[in-house]
Scaffold this active site. Structure first.
Site, PDB file in Angstrom:
ATOM      1  CG  HIS A   1     -19.361   3.137 -19.011  1.00 20.26           C
ATOM      2  ND1 HIS A   1     -18.059   2.988 -19.417  1.00 20.26           N
ATOM      3  CD2 HIS A   1     -20.022   2.024 -19.452  1.00 20.26           C
ATOM      4  CE1 HIS A   1     -17.927   1.834 -20.058  1.00 20.26           C
ATOM      5  NE2 HIS A   1     -19.106   1.246 -20.110  1.00 20.26           N
TER       6      HIS A   1
ATOM      7  CG  ASP B   1     -21.902   0.196 -16.934  1.00 25.52           C
ATOM      8  OD1 ASP B   1     -20.886  -0.391 -16.531  1.00 25.52           O
ATOM      9  OD2 ASP B   1     -22.467  -0.061 -18.016  1.00 25.52           O
TER      10      ASP B   1
ATOM     11  CG  HIS C   1     -19.076  -4.199 -14.275  1.00 24.86           C
ATOM     12  ND1 HIS C   1     -19.021  -5.337 -15.044  1.00 24.86           N
ATOM     13  CD2 HIS C   1     -19.436  -3.195 -15.122  1.00 24.86           C
ATOM     14  CE1 HIS C   1     -19.328  -5.052 -16.296  1.00 24.86           C
ATOM     15  NE2 HIS C   1     -19.589  -3.745 -16.376  1.00 24.86           N
TER      16      HIS C   1
ATOM     17  CG  HIS D   1     -24.153   1.524 -22.169  1.00 25.78           C
ATOM     18  ND1 HIS D   1     -23.876   0.463 -22.999  1.00 25.78           N
ATOM     19  CD2 HIS D   1     -23.885   1.082 -20.909  1.00 25.78           C
ATOM     20  CE1 HIS D   1     -23.448  -0.561 -22.290  1.00 25.78           C
ATOM     21  NE2 HIS D   1     -23.435  -0.215 -21.014  1.00 25.78           N
TER      22      HIS D   1
END
Length: 242
Positions: A85, A81, A79, A195
């Protein structure tokens, strides 16, 4: 003379067509997507994905066709992001998976092998000597050797980026797509900081849960197409290398 020239041109055209067909037949496609199945690992779960699809209409029960429905998390299996997110402001502003650049998700890519006993720190990033100008990098790590994506139970000791490695990549490379062979590009202990580093400026796309089992380091062409899901902060995607 003119006739001979025409014949020569015809033969040359046939050779070009034959060569093109041969190249097409020899062109390899590598599917680097994990199948979505009940035993697929899920971040933080001991039990994996479990039952996720059911028949709502069945030929056996008198319907004219089979029709199923499924329920999946947006970060299931292989997948991407979206910026939303990890940033509420981006969620509110609509920076979902539909805003991810197809130009970034598709194009030349480099597969690199990370030293087996290390997370991806700034020191490791320097040691990989990724050429300047490379925009898409898939990191093959110990996760592949350990076959972690083939084990239902989530393993928090997977190999991934540490905060300093993510910041070094952002500040010192042209990389816009970061791919990794487990459920997160961020090491478990540095999930948020990594992230934040990658998603803060909305210029880097994390691509997670890749199947790099049969992929050798080197240059490829990456093709990655997530579903066009409005408001989704992530999305399963089909990815291939060629």
């Amino acid at each position: 003379m003119a006739k001979n020239k025409s014949v020569a041109l015809l033969l040359l055209s046939l050779l070009v067509v034959h060569s093109s067909l041969a190249d097409h037949r020899n062109h390899r496609i590598f599917d680097i997507t994990h199948s979505i199945a009940s035993e697929l690992p899920i971040y933080g779960s001991k039990n994996g994905l479990g039952h996720f699809i059911r028949l709502v209409h069945s030929i056996k029960n008198g319907s004219i066709a089979n029709e199923s429905e499924f329920k999946l998390g947006t970060h299931t299996g292989t997948h991407v992001d979206a910026p939303s997110h990890f940033f509420q402001k981006y969620y509110d502003q609509g920076f979902d998976v539909t805003t991810l650049s197809l130009k970034v998700l598709n194009g030349p890519a480099l597969v690199v092998e990370v030293p087996k006993d290390k997370n991806i720190t700034a020191e490791v990033m320097k040691s990989l000597n990724i050429p300047k100008g490379v925009r898409r990098v898939l990191f093959k790590t110990l996760n592949t050797d350990r076959q972690l994506m083939h084990k239902t139970q989530f393993h928090s000791d997977f190999t991934a980026f540490m905060e300093d490695g993510a910041k070094w990549l952002v500040e010192n490379t042209n990389i816009k797509l970061v791919g990794l062979d487990y459920l997160s590009v961020a090491a478990y202990v540095d999930a948020a900081p990594v992230h934040y580093a990658f998603l803060r400026n909305r210029k880097i796309i994390p691509l997670e849960g890749l199947n790099l089992d049969d992929i050798q380091p080197g240059r490829y062409s990456l093709h990655c197409l997530p579903l066009k899901m409005v408001r989704a902060d992530g999305c399963p995607t089909r990815c291939i290398l060629s």
